[in-house]
Design an enzyme around this catalytic site. Structure first.
Site, short mmCIF file in Angstrom:
data_model
loop_
_atom_site.label_atom_id
_atom_site.label_comp_id
_atom_site.label_asym_id
_atom_site.label_seq_id
_atom_site.Cartn_x
_atom_site.Cartn_y
_atom_site.Cartn_z
N ASN A 182 71.82 100.37 176.06
CA ASN A 182 73.27 100.14 176.10
C ASN A 182 73.97 101.20 176.95
OD1 ASN A 182 72.70 98.01 174.43
ND2 ASN A 182 73.35 99.03 172.55
N TRP B 232 78.48 101.42 162.15
CA TRP B 232 78.73 100.58 160.96
C TRP B 232 77.42 99.95 160.51
CZ3 TRP B 232 81.31 95.10 161.02
CH2 TRP B 232 81.60 94.72 159.70
N LYS C 208 76.93 99.39 168.68
CA LYS C 208 76.12 99.97 167.60
C LYS C 208 74.65 99.56 167.77
CE LYS C 208 73.84 99.29 163.51
NZ LYS C 208 72.78 98.30 163.23
N ASP D 254 81.15 107.07 166.75
CA ASP D 254 82.18 106.42 165.94
C ASP D 254 81.68 106.17 164.53
OD1 ASP D 254 84.86 104.74 166.09
OD2 ASP D 254 83.40 103.52 164.98
N TYR E 156 82.01 103.59 155.96
CA TYR E 156 80.61 103.34 156.34
C TYR E 156 79.63 104.12 155.46
CZ TYR E 156 82.75 101.59 160.71
OH TYR E 156 83.53 100.93 161.64
#
Ligand SMILES: NC(=O)c1ccc[n+]([C@@H]2O[C@H](COP(=O)([O-])OP(=O)(O)OC[C@H]3O[C@@H](n4cnc5c(N)ncnc54)[C@H](OP(=O)(O)O)[C@@H]3O)[C@@H](O)[C@H]2O)c1
Length: 272
Positions: free
Chosen positions: A238, A13, A228, A37, A42
């Site tokens: 991450n 996003w 994200k 995702d 978006y």
């Protein structure tokens, strides 16, 4: 691609730039992510598709999820083509993503024209193999149950906001009973959860970063987080959460943070 939703996904996003988005997807696949995702709203499905193409990882090893936006939730069974039709818009998403099948297609919100027609369109997409799995997002337990009753296809996941400021205990219990996955969006609390002293203490204890602790906390509680980032170093960082194993005290310490905040709550949200 197996039906199983991979443990960590890359969120996209606000990653709208053609290069930043395609490069983030490529960096993520390189780091080990196998779940991307995106969503119609978006505006980056094409760029996600480019990243998938540019990567050395074969497309059929990647779990690609997208979401039907609120104004595309109608379904016209007469076969007429409408831009805002759930069925037609899913075909368009598949083209933009440049994949043979969409691994998971969600209803983004139970809003606007969401209804029985939407679920019929999803069943048709599932039967025709356009999508591998059906999901919903931002659904309350009642709305999940209703969708499960009406769908012929299995419902595999509810994607909801979940992070240390919104731990979603009830949704996790419900999902267990309903036999669905919880996909955790905004797992870093859009950056806000990283400053919590509880998260920082646990990070220090494990020689990990606050972002890794937030992602590991989600996983430990049985959810599938989709952090994200558009920065390759943070994308790798991450993913490193998979190497952080939190014990029950760590999880409890973070889950019992006093502060509570829902960060995504638009006017068309359901009555949570
Ligand atoms: N279904 C829905 O309605 C819905 C709603 C919201 C989100 N989502 C999905 O969930 C994904 C994740 O949620 P989100 O984007 O809202 O928030 P998030 O993943 O919680 O946080 C993203 C923010 O944290 C920063 N960040 C990422 N890794 C970091 C790190 N290691 N250290 C410090 N900062 C870091 C990012 O900046 P940089 O990019 O600069 O690294 C970005 O500003 C979305 O991208 C989207 O795919 C779905």
């Amino acid at each position: 691609m197996s039906d199983e939703i991979p443990q960590i996904g890359l969120g996209t996003w606000k990653n709208k730039g053609q290069e930043t988005c395609a490069e983030a997807v490529e960096a993520a696949l390189d780091a080990g992510y196998r779940h991307i995702d995106t969503a119609q709203i978006y505006g980056n499905e094409r760029h996600v598709g480019e990243g998938l193409q540019n990567s050395d990882v074969p497309n059929d090893e990647v779990f690609v999820a997208t979401k039907i936006w609120n104004n595309n939730l109608k379904y016209d069974k007469s076969g007429k083509k409408h831009h805002d039709d759930a069925y037609e818009s899913a075909l368009r998403s598949r083209d933009l993503l440049n994949v043979d099948t969409i691994d998971l297609l969600y209803v983004h919100w139970p809003a606007e024209d969401y209804g029985d027609g939407t679920l019929e369109a999803l069943d048709r997409l599932y039967d025709e193999g356009v999508i591998e799995n059906v999901g919903v997002s931002n659904f309350t337990p009642e709305l999940v149950r209703e969708a499960q009753r009406k769908l012929d296809a299995p419902l595999v996941a509810n994607q909801v906001e979940m992070h240390p400021l919104l731990p979603q205990d009830e949704m996790l219990d419900f999902a267990d009973d309903a036999g669905i996955d919880v996909v955790a969006y905004s797992p870093l609390g859009r950056g806000k959860a990283l400053d919590l002293p509880e998260v920082q203490d646990v990070a220090e204890k494990h020689d990990a970063t606050p972002a890794q602790v937030c992602v590991a906390w989600s996983i430990e509680r049985g959810a599938k987080p989709i952090p994200k980032s558009e920065n390759p170093d943070r994308i790798r960082e991450n993913y490193g959460a998979l190497d952080v194993s939190l014990d029950s005290d760590d999880v409890e310490k973070i889950t019992s943070v006093d502060e509570r905040e829902r960060l995504i709550d638009p006017g068309f949200a359901p009555d949570w």
